[in-house]
Motif scaffolding. Sequence first.
Motif, PDB file in Angstrom:
ATOM      1  N   THR A 115      52.810  49.855  41.001  1.00 12.03           N
ATOM      2  CA  THR A 115      52.852  48.704  41.894  1.00 12.03           C
ATOM      3  C   THR A 115      52.354  47.481  41.149  1.00 12.03           C
ATOM      4  O   THR A 115      51.443  47.580  40.330  1.00 12.03           O
ATOM      5  N   ILE A 116      52.928  46.330  41.454  1.00 14.14           N
ATOM      6  CA  ILE A 116      52.419  45.058  40.961  1.00 14.14           C
ATOM      7  C   ILE A 116      51.930  44.257  42.152  1.00 14.14           C
ATOM      8  O   ILE A 116      52.657  44.073  43.138  1.00 14.14           O
ATOM      9  N   ILE A 117      50.678  43.796  42.055  1.00 14.58           N
ATOM     10  CA  ILE A 117      50.122  42.847  43.011  1.00 14.58           C
ATOM     11  C   ILE A 117      50.200  41.497  42.305  1.00 14.58           C
ATOM     12  O   ILE A 117      49.557  41.288  41.272  1.00 14.58           O
ATOM     13  N   ALA A 118      51.005  40.590  42.820  1.00 17.54           N
ATOM     14  CA  ALA A 118      51.283  39.322  42.149  1.00 17.54           C
ATOM     15  C   ALA A 118      50.033  38.459  42.024  1.00 17.54           C
ATOM     16  O   ALA A 118      49.067  38.596  42.793  1.00 17.54           O
ATOM     17  N   ALA A 119      50.067  37.563  41.069  1.00 16.81           N
ATOM     18  CA  ALA A 119      48.979  36.601  40.881  1.00 16.81           C
ATOM     19  C   ALA A 119      48.707  35.869  42.191  1.00 16.81           C
ATOM     20  O   ALA A 119      49.626  35.450  42.887  1.00 16.81           O
ATOM     21  N   GLY A 120      47.423  35.775  42.542  1.00 15.97           N
ATOM     22  CA  GLY A 120      47.011  35.044  43.735  1.00 15.97           C
ATOM     23  C   GLY A 120      47.205  35.756  45.051  1.00 15.97           C
ATOM     24  O   GLY A 120      46.820  35.225  46.102  1.00 15.97           O
ATOM     25  N   ALA A 121      47.776  36.949  45.039  1.00 13.68           N
ATOM     26  CA  ALA A 121      48.003  37.688  46.287  1.00 13.68           C
ATOM     27  C   ALA A 121      46.671  38.174  46.865  1.00 13.68           C
ATOM     28  O   ALA A 121      45.702  38.396  46.138  1.00 13.68           O
ATOM     29  N   VAL A 122      46.645  38.361  48.177  1.00 12.91           N
ATOM     30  CA  VAL A 122      45.473  38.925  48.854  1.00 12.91           C
ATOM     31  C   VAL A 122      45.918  40.160  49.628  1.00 12.91           C
ATOM     32  O   VAL A 122      46.676  40.059  50.605  1.00 12.91           O
ATOM     33  N   VAL A 123      45.446  41.316  49.181  1.00 11.34           N
ATOM     34  CA  VAL A 123      45.713  42.580  49.861  1.00 11.34           C
ATOM     35  C   VAL A 123      44.576  42.789  50.852  1.00 11.34           C
ATOM     36  O   VAL A 123      43.422  42.969  50.457  1.00 11.34           O
TER      37      VAL A 123
END
Length: 175
Positions: A115-123
Motif C-alpha cells: 500500500t502507498i499512503i500519499a504524501a500529506g494524507a491522514v489515515v
Amino acid sequence: MSYILPVKGVHPTIGENCFVAPNATIAGDVVLGDQCTVWFNAVVRGDVNQIRIGNKTNIQDGAVIHCTYKKTGTFIGSNVSVGHNAIVHGCTIEDNVLIGMGAIVMDNALVQEHTIIAAGAVVLEKSICEGGFIYAGVPAKKVKALTQEQISGMAQTADNYVLYASWFQEGEEKQ
C-alpha cells in the motif's frame, strides 16, 4: 552520537547492520529488525508502549513513531519506508508499504501489505487501508490500484536506503 535511551529500565534493541543517524532518537521498548535505518531528527519513542519494526525498514528524516499509553503499540513490518516528517502512531503497518512525506497514520489503523499512503494524507483512527492501493487526501481515501511497477518501486526504495546508510558508515567504500 545517536540518542538510544532506556525508559524505566527497558533498552531499545537494534538489529544487525542498522544505521541510526547521529541526531536520531530511539527510546524505550523499541525493537528494530536488521538493516533498518533511522535518519536525521527521526524519533522512535517507545516510552508508553511497544514499538516493533521489521527488517530493512527506513524511518526517514523528521519522522515520528509513537504509541498510546496502555492502549496501542506500533507495529511496522519489513521493507517499509516512512517518509520525511511522517507520523505513525499506535497503528499497524504491514510489509512492503510506503508512508509518504508528511503523512499521518493514527491509532488502531491498519495499513495492509503493498500500500502507498500519499504524501500529506491522514489515515484516521481505526481505518483499514486495503493492500494493493494508493490512499490520498484528508481523510485518506482509496484513489487507485497500484501497478506492478509501483509495488516493485517500494522494494527498491527499501534497498536504496540500505545503500544510502552505507555511505555514512566508517570504513565502507562510498558508492
